[in-house]
Design an enzyme around this catalytic site. Structure first.
Site, PDB file in Angstrom:
ATOM      1  N   CYS A  17       0.831  -1.204   0.000  1.00  0.00           N
ATOM      2  CA  CYS A  17       0.000   0.000   0.000  1.00  0.00           C
ATOM      3  C   CYS A  17       0.870   1.261   0.000  1.00  0.00           C
ATOM      4  O   CYS A  17       1.435   1.588  -1.024  1.00  0.00           O
ATOM      5  CB  CYS A  17      -0.994  -0.050   1.150  1.00  0.00           C
ATOM      6  SG  CYS A  17      -2.447   0.933   0.775  1.00  0.00           S
ATOM      7  N   HIS A  60      -3.594  -5.078  -0.072  1.00  0.00           N
ATOM      8  CA  HIS A  60      -3.040  -5.650   1.166  1.00  0.00           C
ATOM      9  C   HIS A  60      -3.200  -7.173   1.145  1.00  0.00           C
ATOM     10  O   HIS A  60      -4.212  -7.678   1.612  1.00  0.00           O
ATOM     11  CB  HIS A  60      -3.802  -5.121   2.385  1.00  0.00           C
ATOM     12  CG  HIS A  60      -3.587  -3.680   2.672  1.00  0.00           C
ATOM     13  ND1 HIS A  60      -2.586  -3.231   3.499  1.00  0.00           N
ATOM     14  CD2 HIS A  60      -4.251  -2.575   2.252  1.00  0.00           C
ATOM     15  CE1 HIS A  60      -2.641  -1.916   3.585  1.00  0.00           C
ATOM     16  NE2 HIS A  60      -3.640  -1.483   2.835  1.00  0.00           N
ATOM     17  N   GLU A  87      -2.007  -9.301   3.027  1.00  0.00           N
ATOM     18  CA  GLU A  87      -2.048  -9.875   4.382  1.00  0.00           C
ATOM     19  C   GLU A  87      -3.465 -10.132   4.892  1.00  0.00           C
ATOM     20  O   GLU A  87      -3.680 -10.980   5.741  1.00  0.00           O
ATOM     21  CB  GLU A  87      -1.292  -8.991   5.385  1.00  0.00           C
ATOM     22  CG  GLU A  87      -1.759  -7.553   5.517  1.00  0.00           C
ATOM     23  CD  GLU A  87      -1.133  -6.620   4.482  1.00  0.00           C
ATOM     24  OE1 GLU A  87      -0.545  -7.132   3.500  1.00  0.00           O
ATOM     25  OE2 GLU A  87      -1.246  -5.395   4.652  1.00  0.00           O
TER      26      GLU A  87
END
Ligand code: GLN
Length: 517
Positions: free
Chosen positions: A366, A488, A490
């Site tokens: 990001c 993202h 994650e």
């Protein structure tokens, strides 16, 4: 109280049931007045987790998704703000015409409706949950949580016997003689009883294992059978908590209260989380926030990839504001995470430059993607004043797109949630995912300026993932591993399914470590 481990307890109970073949969903209640966590400072409240539908929610929902391997919707995070907003909208519409609108019954009815709605929502297509976990955040006795506890009390009366079990998580401190103290538990149970709630199970959070004698004492004071007093001692890895709870017999007690058939648990989870590490790498995370809770999903995603590769990932947290590139000499990889505002930008840019020039594995996420583009513009294209519109005046390599300019409110107006990304053939990112047409989650406002893409690409920066006119991934072909994503990854990483960019990064770190030694 907060920080005790209610979220991990909730997620772990869910995992125990899931291991027994039950379908589980979860709801988090946050008694604050914010509509969602999106406008809250992560340094105070921890990471803002982003759901598939773009909901900006409490980090506990991330734990539920990771432990239960499910995708939740925004309806699974209930806040006072959301509840009141709905009730007030109904009042304005005239739904309660003639009536006085009150906390009981209108707010409590709305809370119950929200819980029932979330519990009934499809888990996957045509699949519904057998059990819904509801975690009430905050502390017993807080003014803000009162309507929620009252709603829970009412639900208890409305549901059939065996359709609800109440688990109370309390702190069991250890004194300097090494003895467990049960007073805080006695008092919080008393406070709960005053509200008409009687816990069926007590989970005692403690630094060390709570043994039989203490359990008996808690049992006697709090009217729960000793086997319903569960010890939850601190363990080195949160994914071990379900195993510890299994040993404590929690699944059996929960099953009994809910009248669930006794089943033998599947052991895949336990094998996965107890896997031995055969190698080790050090990753530097350069950020401006001092606390790790802000990046909990990144930490977990590194752990998931590490576990899949039998590699222990040590994280070195570096403060972007006092950063010195010399701190990077002995690390195996560099990660610049997401963030907002201009504090610490210089340090992050230096870290990226170091990774690029010294051919150290780099993963940018990001803001870490946006800064990788800016660093390239500054140091390769020699555009000295390259920056992001977010940081102030300069050459806006990262900017607000014309279609976004209208937005005035700050809450819920970023580019949020899942979208499909088109990957370029024969690139690192395509190799990592192994296919095109991926979907990942977003939370940002600024984009690569379309007017500068051609120059950047000509200079050698490869934009290898796009979503329409928005750049999603950049990479370098003359570098062992330089990858940054606007999304993202994650947020979709699971212990059972590590995220491809993280797998690539940890693999590259391991190769870097082998090269060094
Ligand atoms: N501040 C940047 C933006 O709004 C990046 C956001 C982030 O890193 N989550 O676009």
């Amino acid at each position: 109280m907060s920080g005790l481990g209610k979220g991990i307890t909730t997620a772990s109970i869910g995992r125990l049931l899931k291991n027994r073949g039950y379908r589980v969903t979860a709801v988090k209640i946050d008694p604050y007045l914010n509509i969602d966590a999106g406008t809250m400072n992560p340094a105070q409240h921890g990471e803002v987790f982003v759901l598939r539908d773009g909901g900006e929610v409490d980090l506990d929902l991330g734990n539920y998704e990771r432990f239960l391997d499910i995708n939740l919707s925004s309806d699974h995070n209930i806040t006072t703000g959301k509840v009141y907003q709905t009730v007030i909208e109904k009042e304005r519409r005239g739904d309660f015409l003639g009536g006085t609108v009150q906390i009981i019954p209108h707010i409590t009815d709305q809370i119950k409706a929200c819980i029932r709605h979330a519990a009934a929502e499809e888990l996957e297509e045509n699949t519904h949950a057998d059990v819904c976990l509801v975690e009430v955040g905050g502390t017993v006795g807080d003014i803000e949580s009162m309507p929620f506890l009252e709603a829970v009390r009412q639900m208890h009366g409305e549901l059939e016997d065996h359709d609800m079990v109440l688990v109370h998580v309390t702190l069991v401190p250890v004194d300097n003689m090494g003895d467990h103290k049960t007073k805080p538990t006695q008092h919080s149970v008393k406070a709960l009883r005053e509200l008409g709630l009687h816990p069926d199970i007590i989970v005692g959070r403690s630094e060390c294992v709570i043994l039989g004698g203490t359990k008996k004492k808690i049992s006697a004071f709090c009217d729960v059978p000793p086997r319903a007093v569960i010890s939850m001692a601190t363990v080195p890895d949160i994914y071990h908590v379900p195993m510890e709870m299994e040993k404590e017999g929690l699944a059996d007690v929960v099953s009994e209260y809910l009248d669930l058939e006794k089943r033998t648990p599947d052991t895949e989870w336990y094998h996965l989380v107890s896997r031995e590490y055969t190698s080790r790498v050090t990753v530097a995370i350069v950020s401006k926030y001092g606390i790790e809770d802000v990046y909990i999903s990144i930490k977990e995603a590194l752990k998931h990839a590490g576990r899949a590769l039998s590699t222990e990932v040590d994280i070195r947290w570096l403060d972007a504001e006092t950063f010195d590139p010399a701190e990077l000499a002995d690390v195996d990889g560099i990660l610049v995470p997401g963030g907002f505002g201009k504090r610490g930008i210089e340090g992050k840019l230096q870290a990226i430059q170091f990774a690029r020039e010294h051919k150290k594995p780099y993963l940018g996420l990001c803001l870490g993607f946006q800064l990788a583009v800016i660093e390239y513009a500054k140091n390769v294209l020699r555009w000295a004043d390259a920056t992001s519109e977010e940081m102030g005046p300069g050459l806006h390599v990262i900017a607000i797109l014309p279609e976004q300019e209208e937005v005035e409110d700050l809450g819920g107006t970023m580019r949020l949630g899942e979208c499909a990304i088109d990957l370029k053939e024969n690139t690192l990112i395509e190799r990592l995912y192994g296919h095109n047409g991926i979907t990942e989650r977003h939370r940002h406002r600024y984009e690569v300026n379309p007017a500068m893409i051609a120059d950047l690409e000509e200079a050698g920066l490869v934009f290898s993932g796009r979503c329409g006119n928005r750049m999603e991934v950049c990479e370098l072909s003359d570098h062992p591993f330089f990858l940054a994503t606007q999304f993202h990854p994650e947020f979709t990483s699971r212990p059972t399914r590590a995220s491809p960019p993280y797998m690539g990064f940890v693999t590259a770190c391991r190769e870097e470590r082998n090269r060094e030694s």
